[in-house]
Design an enzyme around this catalytic site. Sequence first.
Site, mmCIF file in Angstrom:
data_model
loop_
_atom_site.group_PDB
_atom_site.id
_atom_site.type_symbol
_atom_site.label_atom_id
_atom_site.label_comp_id
_atom_site.label_asym_id
_atom_site.label_seq_id
_atom_site.Cartn_x
_atom_site.Cartn_y
_atom_site.Cartn_z
ATOM 1 N N GLU A 121 0.853 -1.198 0.000
ATOM 2 C CA GLU A 121 0.000 0.000 0.000
ATOM 3 C C GLU A 121 0.881 1.238 0.000
ATOM 4 O O GLU A 121 1.969 1.213 0.565
ATOM 5 C CB GLU A 121 -0.847 0.064 1.293
ATOM 6 C CG GLU A 121 -1.411 -1.258 1.728
ATOM 7 C CD GLU A 121 -2.079 -1.222 3.105
ATOM 8 O OE1 GLU A 121 -2.069 -0.156 3.764
ATOM 9 O OE2 GLU A 121 -2.605 -2.263 3.505
ATOM 10 N N LYS A 123 2.193 4.581 1.531
ATOM 11 C CA LYS A 123 2.172 5.064 2.914
ATOM 12 C C LYS A 123 1.771 6.532 2.893
ATOM 13 O O LYS A 123 2.565 7.414 2.558
ATOM 14 C CB LYS A 123 3.540 4.889 3.578
ATOM 15 C CG LYS A 123 3.515 5.291 5.037
ATOM 16 C CD LYS A 123 4.770 4.843 5.767
ATOM 17 C CE LYS A 123 4.688 5.156 7.240
ATOM 18 N NZ LYS A 123 4.619 6.595 7.525
ATOM 19 N N ASP A 125 0.931 10.198 3.922
ATOM 20 C CA ASP A 125 1.587 11.072 4.877
ATOM 21 C C ASP A 125 0.528 11.948 5.545
ATOM 22 O O ASP A 125 0.330 13.094 5.192
ATOM 23 C CB ASP A 125 2.628 11.928 4.146
ATOM 24 C CG ASP A 125 3.671 12.459 5.096
ATOM 25 O OD1 ASP A 125 3.656 12.074 6.281
ATOM 26 O OD2 ASP A 125 4.506 13.263 4.649
ATOM 27 N N TYR A 233 -6.801 1.309 6.432
ATOM 28 C CA TYR A 233 -5.758 0.313 6.175
ATOM 29 C C TYR A 233 -5.738 -0.830 7.170
ATOM 30 O O TYR A 233 -4.874 -1.697 7.094
ATOM 31 C CB TYR A 233 -4.384 0.973 6.075
ATOM 32 C CG TYR A 233 -3.929 1.783 7.278
ATOM 33 C CD1 TYR A 233 -3.695 1.184 8.501
ATOM 34 C CD2 TYR A 233 -3.701 3.152 7.154
ATOM 35 C CE1 TYR A 233 -3.258 1.918 9.583
ATOM 36 C CE2 TYR A 233 -3.265 3.909 8.231
ATOM 37 C CZ TYR A 233 -3.046 3.280 9.451
ATOM 38 O OH TYR A 233 -2.620 4.007 10.514
ATOM 39 N N LYS A 322 10.581 3.420 3.058
ATOM 40 C CA LYS A 322 10.505 4.876 2.936
ATOM 41 C C LYS A 322 11.128 5.394 1.644
ATOM 42 O O LYS A 322 12.133 4.869 1.172
ATOM 43 C CB LYS A 322 11.209 5.531 4.131
ATOM 44 C CG LYS A 322 10.520 5.306 5.460
ATOM 45 C CD LYS A 322 9.181 6.048 5.502
ATOM 46 C CE LYS A 322 8.793 6.518 6.878
ATOM 47 N NZ LYS A 322 9.543 7.547 7.485
ATOM 48 N N CYS A 416 17.256 47.469 -9.619
ATOM 49 C CA CYS A 416 17.340 46.120 -10.181
ATOM 50 C C CYS A 416 18.781 45.615 -10.096
ATOM 51 O O CYS A 416 19.701 46.290 -10.557
ATOM 52 C CB CYS A 416 16.873 46.147 -11.634
ATOM 53 S SG CYS A 416 17.199 44.612 -12.524
ATOM 54 N N CYS A 419 20.152 45.451 -13.940
ATOM 55 C CA CYS A 419 20.377 46.612 -14.812
ATOM 56 C C CYS A 419 20.381 47.940 -14.062
ATOM 57 O O CYS A 419 20.663 48.981 -14.648
ATOM 58 C CB CYS A 419 19.330 46.647 -15.925
ATOM 59 S SG CYS A 419 17.701 47.151 -15.355
ATOM 60 N N CYS A 434 11.442 45.011 -11.860
ATOM 61 C CA CYS A 434 12.400 45.931 -12.460
ATOM 62 C C CYS A 434 11.653 46.720 -13.517
ATOM 63 O O CYS A 434 10.920 46.156 -14.323
ATOM 64 C CB CYS A 434 13.513 45.116 -13.107
ATOM 65 S SG CYS A 434 14.450 46.060 -14.305
ATOM 66 N N CYS A 440 16.725 45.955 -19.589
ATOM 67 C CA CYS A 440 17.255 45.013 -18.598
ATOM 68 C C CYS A 440 17.672 43.704 -19.264
ATOM 69 O O CYS A 440 16.893 43.077 -19.980
ATOM 70 C CB CYS A 440 16.193 44.749 -17.532
ATOM 71 S SG CYS A 440 16.744 43.596 -16.281
HETATM 72 O O1 D41 Z 1 -0.675 4.776 4.915
HETATM 73 C C1 D41 Z 1 -0.230 4.711 6.052
HETATM 74 N N1 D41 Z 1 0.276 5.779 6.612
HETATM 75 C C2 D41 Z 1 -0.285 3.435 6.823
HETATM 76 C C3 D41 Z 1 0.004 3.428 8.192
HETATM 77 C C4 D41 Z 1 -0.669 2.216 6.196
HETATM 78 N N2 D41 Z 1 -0.987 2.175 4.872
HETATM 79 N N3 D41 Z 1 -0.719 1.076 6.934
HETATM 80 C C5 D41 Z 1 -0.424 1.071 8.250
HETATM 81 N N4 D41 Z 1 -0.507 -0.085 8.925
HETATM 82 C C6 D41 Z 1 -0.239 -0.122 10.213
HETATM 83 C C7 D41 Z 1 -0.351 -1.433 10.919
HETATM 84 C C8 D41 Z 1 0.399 -2.492 10.159
HETATM 85 C C9 D41 Z 1 0.206 -1.363 12.313
HETATM 86 C C10 D41 Z 1 -1.790 -1.808 10.983
HETATM 87 C C11 D41 Z 1 -0.056 2.265 8.930
HETATM 88 C C12 D41 Z 1 0.212 2.163 10.316
HETATM 89 N N5 D41 Z 1 0.109 0.968 10.921
HETATM 90 C C13 D41 Z 1 0.582 3.287 11.166
HETATM 91 N N6 D41 Z 1 0.310 4.553 10.973
HETATM 92 C C14 D41 Z 1 0.804 5.277 11.980
HETATM 93 C C15 D41 Z 1 1.403 4.438 12.855
HETATM 94 C C16 D41 Z 1 1.253 3.190 12.360
#
Ligand code: D41
Length: 679
Positions: A121, A123, A125, A233, A322, A416, A419, A434, A440
């Site tokens: 999936e 992640k 933010d 999720y 990450k 400026c 020039c 300017c 210029c």
């Molecule tokens: O998209 C996310 N930020 C995300 C966070 C995600 N897609 N899955 C997550 N799955 C978990 C577990 C596996 C512990 C159910 C998570 C997070 N945890 C999570 N977000 C913040 C702390 C943990």
Amino acid sequence: MSNQQKKLSERIEYLTQQLNHHSHQYYVLDAPEIPDAEYDRLFRELQQIEAEHPELKKIDSPTQRVGGEPLAAFSQVKHRIPMLSLGNVFDEQELQDFYKRVADRLKIDMQSDQAIEFTAEPKLDGLAISLVYEKGILVQAATRGDGNVGEKVTENARTIRNIPLHLSGTDIPDLLEVRGEVFMSKAVFEKLNNKAREKGEKTFVNPRNAAAGSLRQLDSKIAASRELSMYCYAVGVVEGYQLPATHSEILEKLGQWGMPLCSEVEVVKGVDGCRQYYEKIGQQRDALAYDIDGVVYKVNDLKLQQQLGFVARAPRWATAHKFPAQEEITCVNAIEFQVGRTGALTPVARLQPVFVGGVTVSNATLHNMDEVRRKDVRVGDQVIIRRAGDVIPEVASVVPGKRKAGSVEVELPKACPVCGSDVVQEEGGAVARCSGGLYCHAQRKEGIKHFASRRAMDIDGLGDKLVEQLVDARLIDHIDDLYSLKDKVEEIVAMERMAKKSAENLIESLEKSKRTTLPRFIFALGIREVGEVTAASLANHFGDIQGLMQASEEELINIDDVGPVVASRVVTFFSQQHNIEVINKLIEAGISWPPIEIKQASELTLSGLSFVVTGTLSSMSRNDAKQRLIDKGAKVVGSVSKNTSYVVVGENPGSKAAKAEQLGIDILDEEAFLAFINK
Ligand code: D41
């Protein structure tokens, strides 16, 4: 219950069902079935019934989504099952190590083709949230907090449009806790920050902070205005329901109950599948509607998850992979001003080089002086640099408490830096420019390109590339130098990709361009805000360039089509001695135009009317059509608004025709248009 009340209850139920259905179509499935206005009508009807009969209002009513009375404080919520955190991997080696740990614990041979299955999936933010549904009704929402205790943000969560206020379907658990991420889309974030900038308020550093600040608003009406979203999720507590055997099937089930899911979730196999997914999402990252900071892999089989268990506060069966960070801290070494094509001065921070968003950044834009003041960035400050996607790196904020003693506020230069001409601050605007115009150097290339362009002096064969080449070879400096190129044929021929014949053609086009018209010449000067239409009005009013050069703002404002902004631009332009010199040299070089016959009011039959021309006409080009309209005193504009009088529509028109129809503006087809201008 009285008969009337029963009727009202039924109506409320109907409206609620309709509104929920259409909300789901719109916010979760992205497939609206009815126009917004129809939705609003249903919504207002429900609001009104509830206002008149508060006793009939339900806790999961769609009207709850607009927020209610502000809270004094959030109460605390203990999570019945702790909300875990996630481990991280940052590179290929760490990914392999993760996989190996999982495989070892499950006693699976890494070399066998028994690849472990994961869901992968993006992640998101944002920030984690827990939603509790009792008998399918949303009764509580809480932030993750420290994982054990969070804050109750139920009122705010109800304003998040893609969170269902009740679940749909027949097989709903007695109790269901859904976990997911609340976030703000990039588009909403931009919109919010632009609004803050307009009002001179503080902007948010990134969508994550904006989402966190919005979800933790005590005033749910404010939270409602922030347009947050959520994707789920995981599940927490579940009672009265037998969950399926894999994580991906659980997500699918959540989707059936109406919960919002990220559409990028996939099932992948083995470490190779994980890596491929990471790379694919990495490529899509910039194009996604929301910020992500990596991807998450989860062992798909719940039995295997159970076997793996947890370490500390994180599951062994999941990890986050990450992406390179998009924000880093560095030091501002200097703040300088760059002059852009239109003369706009942009403050730029020169930085101690820092690796962020996958590249080394040593400069970051500060946009304009308002931004510099709002963020109060100074030389010597520690700052957070943000580089999201391909956008230009920017100074997101100053790190508080690290300022050196004796630092001073940044000031806009008076002259400026390129020039030396005066810098002028635009009225009310944040932009400083300017006033050097054609003189210029920074504005020179763009000015020459504009001068040569088809709708200006129409110098055949002098395209953007050649302008760059000529300027770089120092054969021309300013637009008037174009007309002495005829003495430099040898040097031109010596340039790359330049044959004798093309050099001669260029000289010939230059000679030909000397015979022009006054409107074209005025337009070619590139005075800001003076487009073709305004140039024509000015030419028509003054009849020659001398009159225009000496005009006062008051005189200019009285001309059709000229407002205070244009008037001030024109006066500023001609008040610069360099610009006058350039114009005189051009006239000396032989630029001329036929005298303008100043039109009588009686000839300007279309005066006061505003036209848009779109699509292809069969009897003339679009530009000719515009000219015909302008000749009769009409105003021709680029986009359709409620102030447009007529839209002329040719073959294959674009969105402008649709917009006209929507606004109820009269449409002229070609035949009607010809009748109109020949009248
Ligand atoms: O998209 C996310 N930020 C995300 C966070 C995600 N897609 N899955 C997550 N799955 C978990 C577990 C596996 C512990 C159910 C998570 C997070 N945890 C999570 N977000 C913040 C702390 C943990």
